[in-house]
Design an enzyme around this catalytic site. Structure first.
Site, PDB file in Angstrom:
ATOM      1  N   ASP A  38      -2.036  -5.242   3.325  1.00 15.75           N
ATOM      2  CA  ASP A  38      -1.340  -5.994   4.381  1.00 15.75           C
ATOM      3  C   ASP A  38      -1.185  -7.442   3.928  1.00 15.75           C
ATOM      4  O   ASP A  38      -2.178  -8.130   3.679  1.00 15.75           O
ATOM      5  CB  ASP A  38      -2.149  -5.931   5.683  1.00 15.75           C
ATOM      6  CG  ASP A  38      -1.428  -6.584   6.864  1.00 15.75           C
ATOM      7  OD1 ASP A  38      -0.308  -7.110   6.674  1.00 15.75           O
ATOM      8  OD2 ASP A  38      -2.003  -6.571   7.979  1.00 15.75           O
ATOM      9  N   LYS A  41      -7.877  -0.817   4.283  1.00 19.10           N
ATOM     10  CA  LYS A  41      -6.718  -1.719   4.190  1.00 19.10           C
ATOM     11  C   LYS A  41      -7.201  -3.048   3.642  1.00 19.10           C
ATOM     12  O   LYS A  41      -8.116  -3.659   4.198  1.00 19.10           O
ATOM     13  CB  LYS A  41      -6.097  -1.864   5.579  1.00 19.10           C
ATOM     14  CG  LYS A  41      -5.221  -3.090   5.799  1.00 19.10           C
ATOM     15  CD  LYS A  41      -4.454  -2.976   7.113  1.00 19.10           C
ATOM     16  CE  LYS A  41      -4.348  -4.284   7.854  1.00 19.10           C
ATOM     17  NZ  LYS A  41      -3.640  -4.151   9.147  1.00 19.10           N
ATOM     18  N   ASP A  67       4.725  -4.736  10.746  1.00 21.13           N
ATOM     19  CA  ASP A  67       3.805  -5.130  11.823  1.00 21.13           C
ATOM     20  C   ASP A  67       4.485  -6.264  12.608  1.00 21.13           C
ATOM     21  O   ASP A  67       5.164  -6.016  13.613  1.00 21.13           O
ATOM     22  CB  ASP A  67       2.466  -5.554  11.195  1.00 21.13           C
ATOM     23  CG  ASP A  67       1.467  -6.141  12.174  1.00 21.13           C
ATOM     24  OD1 ASP A  67       1.791  -6.300  13.355  1.00 21.13           O
ATOM     25  OD2 ASP A  67       0.323  -6.464  11.760  1.00 21.13           O
ATOM     26  N   LYS A  72      -6.430  -6.920   2.827  1.00 26.52           N
ATOM     27  CA  LYS A  72      -5.558  -8.062   3.076  1.00 26.52           C
ATOM     28  C   LYS A  72      -5.217  -8.680   1.723  1.00 26.52           C
ATOM     29  O   LYS A  72      -6.109  -8.824   0.872  1.00 26.52           O
ATOM     30  CB  LYS A  72      -6.289  -9.085   3.959  1.00 26.52           C
ATOM     31  CG  LYS A  72      -6.508  -8.590   5.385  1.00 26.52           C
ATOM     32  CD  LYS A  72      -5.179  -8.435   6.085  1.00 26.52           C
ATOM     33  CE  LYS A  72      -5.345  -8.290   7.585  1.00 26.52           C
ATOM     34  NZ  LYS A  72      -4.046  -8.247   8.261  1.00 26.52           N
ATOM     35  N   GLY A  91      -4.698  -3.422  14.914  1.00 26.56           N
ATOM     36  CA  GLY A  91      -5.820  -4.031  15.622  1.00 26.56           C
ATOM     37  C   GLY A  91      -5.700  -5.537  15.605  1.00 26.56           C
ATOM     38  O   GLY A  91      -5.066  -6.111  14.719  1.00 26.56           O
ATOM     39  N   SER A 114      -9.863  -2.782   8.215  1.00 29.64           N
ATOM     40  CA  SER A 114      -9.116  -3.862   7.575  1.00 29.64           C
ATOM     41  C   SER A 114     -10.126  -4.802   6.913  1.00 29.64           C
ATOM     42  O   SER A 114     -11.016  -5.318   7.583  1.00 29.64           O
ATOM     43  CB  SER A 114      -8.296  -4.595   8.638  1.00 29.64           C
ATOM     44  OG  SER A 114      -7.586  -5.673   8.072  1.00 29.64           O
ATOM     45  N   GLU A 127       2.066  -3.323   4.128  1.00 29.91           N
ATOM     46  CA  GLU A 127       2.359  -3.788   5.485  1.00 29.91           C
ATOM     47  C   GLU A 127       2.902  -5.217   5.458  1.00 29.91           C
ATOM     48  O   GLU A 127       2.300  -6.103   4.844  1.00 29.91           O
ATOM     49  CB  GLU A 127       1.065  -3.711   6.296  1.00 29.91           C
ATOM     50  CG  GLU A 127       1.167  -4.117   7.754  1.00 29.91           C
ATOM     51  CD  GLU A 127      -0.185  -3.942   8.470  1.00 29.91           C
ATOM     52  OE1 GLU A 127      -1.084  -3.257   7.932  1.00 29.91           O
ATOM     53  OE2 GLU A 127      -0.335  -4.504   9.568  1.00 29.91           O
TER      54      GLU A 127
HETATM   55  C1  NPQ Z   1      -2.939  -7.381  11.174  1.00 29.39           C
HETATM   56  N1  NPQ Z   1      -5.244  -7.361  12.150  1.00 29.39           N
HETATM   57  O1  NPQ Z   1      -2.862  -6.179  11.094  1.00 29.39           O
HETATM   58  C2  NPQ Z   1      -4.010  -8.079  12.014  1.00 29.39           C
HETATM   59  C3  NPQ Z   1      -4.088  -9.479  11.674  1.00 29.39           C
HETATM   60  C4  NPQ Z   1      -4.956 -10.376  12.475  1.00 29.39           C
HETATM   61  C5  NPQ Z   1      -7.202  -6.020  11.821  1.00 29.39           C
HETATM   62  O2  NPQ Z   1      -5.884  -6.777  10.067  1.00 29.39           O
HETATM   63  C6  NPQ Z   1      -7.086 -13.603  15.647  1.00 29.39           C
HETATM   64  C7  NPQ Z   1      -5.991 -13.090  16.290  1.00 29.39           C
HETATM   65  C8  NPQ Z   1      -7.398 -13.159  14.411  1.00 29.39           C
HETATM   66  C9  NPQ Z   1      -5.188 -12.174  15.667  1.00 29.39           C
HETATM   67  C10 NPQ Z   1      -6.878 -11.773  12.481  1.00 29.39           C
HETATM   68  C11 NPQ Z   1      -6.041  -6.762  11.250  1.00 29.39           C
HETATM   69  C12 NPQ Z   1      -6.597 -12.222  13.766  1.00 29.39           C
HETATM   70  C13 NPQ Z   1      -5.465 -11.735  14.399  1.00 29.39           C
HETATM   71  C14 NPQ Z   1      -6.052 -10.870  11.871  1.00 29.39           C
HETATM   72  C15 NPQ Z   1      -4.666 -10.809  13.744  1.00 29.39           C
HETATM   73  O3  NPQ Z   1      -2.076  -8.044  10.638  1.00 29.39           O
HETATM   74 MG    MG Z   2      -0.783  -6.485   9.905  1.00 33.10          MG
END
Ligand code: NPQ
Ligand code: MG
Length: 373
Positions: free
Chosen positions: A193, A165, A243, A167, A295, A139, A218
């Protein structure tokens, strides 16, 4: 197991680079760990859980101080009252309390780890894993400019990641995707995402993403808005993956039935634990809906559980199951690494198969509190 105590340990894990999403920027991960101690057939057992709540309630309503509070004052006392607990009834015991799935998941994970260690079984065995390694995606956070984004993606492809991926957020979306596609070509396995940053009014704009052959988009819209996701799905060709909207196997079944998504991101913390995550997987498999493992910037503890979960047969897309060095200079456990094919190997050994390295735990711990019956 008979629970004799629960230790709540907070660790400060500095991220290698800040991670920006549409909901904010994370610099240091403030992680709550759960260490459950007790006995099984008279022998002492220990299990580890990791709470994925962030420092602030932005991704979801939970936040790490709140998780520690609700475990301390409500969840742990209820488990202690019961005395003997099994991972498979932790969810039911805590069901009397509304919400707080990430806090519940961390407790259940610690109990499950302790039980599996006592039984000499791994998380992978428990889940019914069908492989010993899982394909890794990564990501990529929102960057200040396109040049920096291209540089980061190039670096991850160099590392061997099999799927990228990006953001996105309003204003930093179609042009970013176009630039990455242009630079790395049509063979790049690419998805985006939005972390709920758009509304249905953006449907025509989001449909511009259709030109880039993305694997999925996403969580484009608000978590609670399944109806608008199903309308959006009729207005773009790119598959919608949810998600934040998926909070249980039931909510995943609803989303599928309503046509709100055709792919599901599974995160154990968001659905209240790895046992419910397994149920989400099983339900999606019955409906022929592909799933992948999300994640939450986990340490090696959560990462161990995630890669084990992702080895179930319905996980047909690469997950955000990156190597430890995606986030950490030094992980809390022996690090997870990418193999030459872009896969991460499952840990072997009982329970999670990893535990915090004593020196790393000592170095990163900011507080530790014991809870007792
Ligand atoms: C997602 N994760 O899929 C999350 C978003 C995310 C790897 O993109 C602290 C706690 C920081 C939770 C950063 C990825 C965070 C968090 C990103 C969740 O949407
Ligand atoms: Mg997500």
């Amino acid at each position: 197991m008979r629970l004799s105590g629960i230790e709540l340990i907070r660790v400060a894990m500095p991220l290698r680079t800040p991670f920006r999403t549409s909901f904010g920027t994370e610099r240091d991960r403030d992680v709550l760990l759960v260490r459950a101690e007790g006995t099984v057939d008279g022998s002492t057992v220990v299990g580890w859980g990791e709470c994925v709540a962030g420092a602030e309630p932005r991704y979801s309503p939970e936040y790490v101080d709140g998780a520690e509070h609700v475990i301390t004052h409500f969840f742990a006392p209820r488990l202690f009252d019961r005395g003997d607990v099994e991972a498979e009834n932790v969810g039911a015991l805590l069901e009397v309390f509304e919400g707080h799935p990430m806090a519940k998941a961390a407790l259940e994970m610690a109990v499950l780890d302790a039980e599996l260690r006592a039984a000499g079984r791994s998380f992978a065995e428990y889940f019914g894993a069908v492989t010993d390694r899982v394909p890794a995606g990564v990501s990529v956070g929102i960057t200040d400019d396109v040049a920096e984004l291209l540089e980061q993606v190039a670096g991850y492809l160099d590392d061997g990641y099999l799927r990228i991926k990006l953001k996105i957020e309003p204003g930093l979306d179609v042009d970013r995707v176009a630039a990455v596609r242009e630079r790395f070509g049509d063979d790049l396995v690419l998805q985006v995402d939005a972390n709920a940053a758009y509304t249905l009014d953006d449907a025509d704009h989001l449909a511009e993403l259709d030109a880039f052959g993305l694997l999925l988009v996403e969580q484009p819209l608000a978590a609670g808005d399944l109806r608008h996701h199903s309308l959006l799905a009729t207005r773009m060709r790119t598959p919608i993956c949810l998600d934040e909207s998926i909070t249980s196997a039931k909510s995943a079944a609803d989303a599928i039935a309503l046509g709100a998504c055709s792919i599901v991101n599974i995160k154990a913390g968001r659905v209240g634990g790895y046992i419910e995550a397994k149920r989400v997987h099983d339900m999606c498999q019955v409906h022929g809906v592909p799933v992948w493992c999300g994640g939450m910037l986990e340490t090696g503890l959560g990462r161990a559980a995630n890669v084990s979960l992702a080895a179930m047969p319905g996980f047909t897309l690469p997950g955000d199951t990156s190597a430890s060095d995606r986030y950490w200079e030094r992980d809390l456990t022996t690090p997870f690494v990418l193999d030459p094919d872009g896969y991460v190997a499952l840990p072997s050994g009982p329970g999670l198969g990893v535990e915090p390295l004593p020196d790393m735990l000592a170095e990163t711990t900011t507080s530790a509190r014991w809870l007792h019956p």
